[in-house]
Design an enzyme around this catalytic site. Structure first.
Site, PDB file in Angstrom:
ATOM      1  N   LYS A  98       0.871  -1.184   0.000  1.00  0.00           N
ATOM      2  CA  LYS A  98       0.000   0.000   0.000  1.00  0.00           C
ATOM      3  C   LYS A  98       0.905   1.230   0.000  1.00  0.00           C
ATOM      4  O   LYS A  98       1.710   1.416   0.907  1.00  0.00           O
ATOM      5  CB  LYS A  98      -0.861   0.018   1.269  1.00  0.00           C
ATOM      6  CG  LYS A  98      -2.026  -0.910   1.184  1.00  0.00           C
ATOM      7  CD  LYS A  98      -3.015  -0.694   2.298  1.00  0.00           C
ATOM      8  CE  LYS A  98      -4.229  -1.564   2.075  1.00  0.00           C
ATOM      9  NZ  LYS A  98      -3.932  -2.959   1.677  1.00  0.00           N
ATOM     10  N   ASP A 135      -1.225  -2.256  -4.122  1.00  0.00           N
ATOM     11  CA  ASP A 135      -2.640  -2.246  -3.736  1.00  0.00           C
ATOM     12  C   ASP A 135      -3.259  -0.914  -4.144  1.00  0.00           C
ATOM     13  O   ASP A 135      -2.553   0.087  -4.274  1.00  0.00           O
ATOM     14  CB  ASP A 135      -2.763  -2.376  -2.208  1.00  0.00           C
ATOM     15  CG  ASP A 135      -2.604  -3.809  -1.724  1.00  0.00           C
ATOM     16  OD1 ASP A 135      -2.601  -4.733  -2.547  1.00  0.00           O
ATOM     17  OD2 ASP A 135      -2.481  -3.992  -0.497  1.00  0.00           O
ATOM     18  N   MET A 136      -4.579  -0.888  -4.300  1.00  0.00           N
ATOM     19  CA  MET A 136      -5.252   0.379  -4.586  1.00  0.00           C
ATOM     20  C   MET A 136      -6.052   0.787  -3.357  1.00  0.00           C
ATOM     21  O   MET A 136      -6.716  -0.040  -2.747  1.00  0.00           O
ATOM     22  CB  MET A 136      -6.177   0.221  -5.801  1.00  0.00           C
ATOM     23  CG  MET A 136      -6.703   1.529  -6.328  1.00  0.00           C
ATOM     24  SD  MET A 136      -5.412   2.715  -6.803  1.00  0.00           S
ATOM     25  CE  MET A 136      -5.094   2.215  -8.485  1.00  0.00           C
ATOM     26  N   ARG A 185      -4.738  -6.840 -11.000  1.00  0.00           N
ATOM     27  CA  ARG A 185      -5.704  -7.458 -10.082  1.00  0.00           C
ATOM     28  C   ARG A 185      -7.010  -6.653 -10.153  1.00  0.00           C
ATOM     29  O   ARG A 185      -6.994  -5.435 -10.011  1.00  0.00           O
ATOM     30  CB  ARG A 185      -5.171  -7.411  -8.653  1.00  0.00           C
ATOM     31  CG  ARG A 185      -6.185  -7.885  -7.609  1.00  0.00           C
ATOM     32  CD  ARG A 185      -5.777  -7.510  -6.188  1.00  0.00           C
ATOM     33  NE  ARG A 185      -4.498  -8.044  -5.822  1.00  0.00           N
ATOM     34  CZ  ARG A 185      -3.742  -7.540  -4.832  1.00  0.00           C
ATOM     35  NH1 ARG A 185      -4.162  -6.499  -4.142  1.00  0.00           N
ATOM     36  NH2 ARG A 185      -2.583  -8.072  -4.547  1.00  0.00           N
ATOM     37  N   ALA A 190     -12.858  -1.753  -1.563  1.00  0.00           N
ATOM     38  CA  ALA A 190     -13.155  -1.945  -0.144  1.00  0.00           C
ATOM     39  C   ALA A 190     -13.391  -0.650   0.632  1.00  0.00           C
ATOM     40  O   ALA A 190     -13.606  -0.692   1.831  1.00  0.00           O
ATOM     41  CB  ALA A 190     -12.004  -2.712   0.505  1.00  0.00           C
TER      42      ALA A 190
HETATM   43  C1  LIG Z   1      -6.592 -10.804  -3.203  1.00  0.00           C
HETATM   44  C2  LIG Z   1      -7.399  -9.582  -2.901  1.00  0.00           C
HETATM   45  C3  LIG Z   1      -6.790  -8.346  -2.924  1.00  0.00           C
HETATM   46  C4  LIG Z   1      -7.536  -7.195  -2.693  1.00  0.00           C
HETATM   47  N1  LIG Z   1      -6.937  -5.974  -2.822  1.00  0.00           N
HETATM   48  C5  LIG Z   1      -7.679  -4.857  -2.695  1.00  0.00           C
HETATM   49  C6  LIG Z   1      -7.149  -3.572  -2.965  1.00  0.00           C
HETATM   50  O1  LIG Z   1      -5.974  -3.407  -3.308  1.00  0.00           O
HETATM   51  N2  LIG Z   1      -7.962  -2.506  -2.830  1.00  0.00           N
HETATM   52  C7  LIG Z   1      -9.284  -2.634  -2.457  1.00  0.00           C
HETATM   53  O2  LIG Z   1      -9.995  -1.621  -2.386  1.00  0.00           O
HETATM   54  N3  LIG Z   1      -9.807  -3.837  -2.177  1.00  0.00           N
HETATM   55  C8  LIG Z   1      -9.058  -4.937  -2.286  1.00  0.00           C
HETATM   56  N4  LIG Z   1      -9.611  -6.162  -2.036  1.00  0.00           N
HETATM   57  C9  LIG Z   1     -10.938  -6.244  -1.369  1.00  0.00           C
HETATM   58  C10 LIG Z   1     -12.072  -6.232  -2.365  1.00  0.00           C
HETATM   59  O3  LIG Z   1     -12.161  -4.974  -2.967  1.00  0.00           O
HETATM   60  C11 LIG Z   1     -13.424  -6.559  -1.683  1.00  0.00           C
HETATM   61  O4  LIG Z   1     -13.670  -5.599  -0.708  1.00  0.00           O
HETATM   62  C12 LIG Z   1     -13.468  -7.942  -1.057  1.00  0.00           C
HETATM   63  O5  LIG Z   1     -12.760  -8.883  -1.817  1.00  0.00           O
HETATM   64  C13 LIG Z   1     -14.918  -8.426  -0.957  1.00  0.00           C
HETATM   65  O6  LIG Z   1     -15.500  -8.498  -2.212  1.00  0.00           O
HETATM   66  P1  LIG Z   1     -15.831  -9.877  -2.965  1.00  0.00           P
HETATM   67  O7  LIG Z   1     -15.460  -9.690  -4.385  1.00  0.00           O
HETATM   68  O8  LIG Z   1     -15.226 -11.010  -2.283  1.00  0.00           O
HETATM   69  O9  LIG Z   1     -17.415  -9.938  -2.975  1.00  0.00           O
HETATM   70  P2  LIG Z   1     -18.498  -9.902  -1.812  1.00  0.00           P
HETATM   71  O10 LIG Z   1     -19.808  -9.764  -2.518  1.00  0.00           O
HETATM   72  O11 LIG Z   1     -18.149  -8.884  -0.772  1.00  0.00           O
HETATM   73  O12 LIG Z   1     -18.385 -11.329  -1.156  1.00  0.00           O
HETATM   74  C14 LIG Z   1     -18.750 -12.529  -1.817  1.00  0.00           C
HETATM   75  C15 LIG Z   1     -18.778 -13.660  -0.798  1.00  0.00           C
HETATM   76  O13 LIG Z   1     -17.457 -13.868  -0.267  1.00  0.00           O
HETATM   77  C16 LIG Z   1     -17.499 -14.163   1.115  1.00  0.00           C
HETATM   78  N5  LIG Z   1     -16.849 -13.051   1.851  1.00  0.00           N
HETATM   79  C17 LIG Z   1     -16.527 -11.844   1.349  1.00  0.00           C
HETATM   80  N6  LIG Z   1     -15.934 -11.078   2.294  1.00  0.00           N
HETATM   81  C18 LIG Z   1     -15.892 -11.820   3.411  1.00  0.00           C
HETATM   82  C19 LIG Z   1     -15.410 -11.576   4.725  1.00  0.00           C
HETATM   83  N7  LIG Z   1     -14.829 -10.425   5.047  1.00  0.00           N
HETATM   84  N8  LIG Z   1     -15.537 -12.565   5.653  1.00  0.00           N
HETATM   85  C20 LIG Z   1     -16.094 -13.745   5.305  1.00  0.00           C
HETATM   86  N9  LIG Z   1     -16.586 -14.030   4.071  1.00  0.00           N
HETATM   87  C21 LIG Z   1     -16.492 -13.084   3.148  1.00  0.00           C
HETATM   88  C22 LIG Z   1     -18.950 -14.283   1.454  1.00  0.00           C
HETATM   89  O14 LIG Z   1     -19.337 -15.602   1.268  1.00  0.00           O
HETATM   90  C23 LIG Z   1     -19.613 -13.390   0.434  1.00  0.00           C
HETATM   91  O15 LIG Z   1     -20.971 -13.700   0.210  1.00  0.00           O
HETATM   92  C24 LIG Z   1      -8.914  -7.317  -2.337  1.00  0.00           C
HETATM   93  C25 LIG Z   1      -9.516  -8.563  -2.325  1.00  0.00           C
HETATM   94  C26 LIG Z   1      -8.809  -9.684  -2.611  1.00  0.00           C
HETATM   95  C27 LIG Z   1      -9.506 -11.001  -2.633  1.00  0.00           C
END
Ligand SMILES: Cc1cc2nc3c(=O)[nH]c(=O)nc-3n(C[C@H](O)[C@H](O)[C@H](O)COP(=O)(O)OP(=O)(O)OC[C@H]3O[C@@H](n4cnc5c(N)ncnc54)[C@H](O)[C@@H]3O)c2cc1C
Length: 309
Positions: A98, A135-136, A185, A190
């Site tokens: 980050k 990371d973003m 990616r 988030a």
């Molecule tokens: C490898 C990786 C790198 C990332 N890097 C960044 C970044 O650089 N910048 C950024 O803004 N965001 C980042 N994120 C976070 C991302 O933006 C999402 O906030 C996060 O991945 C949740 O979104 P989702 O696509 O899993 O979908 P969602 O709709 O949130 O989740 C889908 C399903 O996944 C499971 N799940 C999701 N979150 C959780 C949790 N916290 N606990 C338990 N189960 C859960 C649940 O079953 C849920 O129904 C990253 C995520 C990943 C996987």
């Protein structure tokens, strides 16, 4: 939506004090963060690699407004990269950084300091035989982060980018970054972003994610599909076949502790799956973002706080 209240609550100094007194061994913390030290990070990496998974390590620390703290974060990355190299793990493990943790938010020369610090980490990664992904963070940093990425890629073209599907601008950014050798990616995003820059409705974010996936998978780069969403994982796999992509020409990414069975199922089916493993003492902001994403976690979290386990 519970996400916004939880993110707002997380900014309260009292909540932070209360949560930060949890030991790192507490169930609610270890569910998302394997530990605070380089050794715990390397041990977690070895366990995941032994299970057929790839890793990206994130030394936790964000919003650094102090040059010394930024330097300490750079030193922690250099140390973990050396340790990964010594353990023979760099073929399967890289690092995620980050920019706010390495000086981007410093007054006056933040952008320049973050670029120089990122260069140091990229050099250490290359020496160890691996790569860095930037990371973003929130939308106020997107332009600066993409400018730093462009500069870094002149010397380190292997540096990975992150794009967030919730931002209106991201389809255009995907088009600009879908070129050969470009590791991108794609995640949903988030942070708590305003309507002026980001889709607010989950359905609109998902639709944007699919549009972005199409651009990246049809392009010449290396897409890194970061989501736990079962529908999006399925859509990514079928789009990849539609565009004639072999399994190893893109990868899935998921966070440590989230859907571990699915991580292994995909890997056993021949997909490359990378687990994002955060570690370090500054786990508070990361933990609160994960809890905000999944309000069902909140009651478990509150019970842990009361019992301080
Ligand atoms: C490898 C990786 C790198 C990332 N890097 C960044 C970044 O650089 N910048 C950024 O803004 N965001 C980042 N994120 C976070 C991302 O933006 C999402 O906030 C996060 O991945 C949740 O979104 P989702 O696509 O899993 O979908 P969602 O709709 O949130 O989740 C889908 C399903 O996944 C499971 N799940 C999701 N979150 C959780 C949790 N916290 N606990 C338990 N189960 C859960 C649940 O079953 C849920 O129904 C990253 C995520 C990943 C996987």
């Amino acid at each position: 939506m519970l996400r916004q209240p939880i993110l707002l609550l997380s900014r309260s100094a009292q909540v932070k004090k209360l949560v930060s007194t949890l030991p790192v061994t507490s169930g609610v913390v270890t569910g998302y963060v394997p530990g605070e030290t380089t050794d715990t990070a390397v041990d977690a990496t070895r366990r995941l690699v032994d299970d057929g998974l790839e890793v990206t390590l994130d030394f936790l620390g964000e919003d650094t407004v102090d040059a010394a703290q930024a330097e300490a974060t750079v030193a922690a990355y250099v140390e973990v990269l050396k340790a990964l190299g010594a353990a023979g793990l760099t073929r399967h493990a890289e690092v995620s950084v980050k920019l706010s943790a390495i000086g981007q938010a410093l007054p006056d020369h933040g952008h320049k300091v973050a670029l120089e610090n990122a260069r140091t980490i990229c050099r250490a990664a290359r020496n160890a035989g691996t790569t860095v992904t930037l990371d973003m963070e929130d939308h106020t940093t997107t332009d600066s982060t993409l400018a730093i990425l462009r500069d870094l890629r002149k010397d380190f073209p292997e540096t990975g980018a992150v794009l967030q599907a919730y931002l209106h601008r991201t389809e255009d950014d995907c088009r600009s970054l879908a070129y050969e050798g470009s590791r991108v990616r794609l995640c949903k995003g988030a942070y708590n972003e305003p309507e002026s820059v980001a889709f607010q409705d989950r359905v609109d974010v998902d639709k944007s994610y699919v549009r972005c996936l199409k651009i990246l998978l049809a392009g010449d780069g290396y897409p890194m599909v970061a989501t736990h969403d079962p529908r999006l994982v399925e859509i990514a796999s079928s789009l990849a076949s539609r565009y004639g992509r072999a399994q190893q020409t893109y990868e899935f990414q998921m966070l440590y502790g989230i859907r571990p069975t699915e991580q292994r199922r995909l890997a056993e089916g021949g997909d490359k799956v990378r687990v994002y493993v955060p570690y370090g003492g500054e786990w508070y902001g990361y933990l609160m973002r994960r809890l905000a994403e999944r309000p069902q976690n909140l009651s478990f979290f509150l019970r842990s706080l009361i019992s301080k386990k």
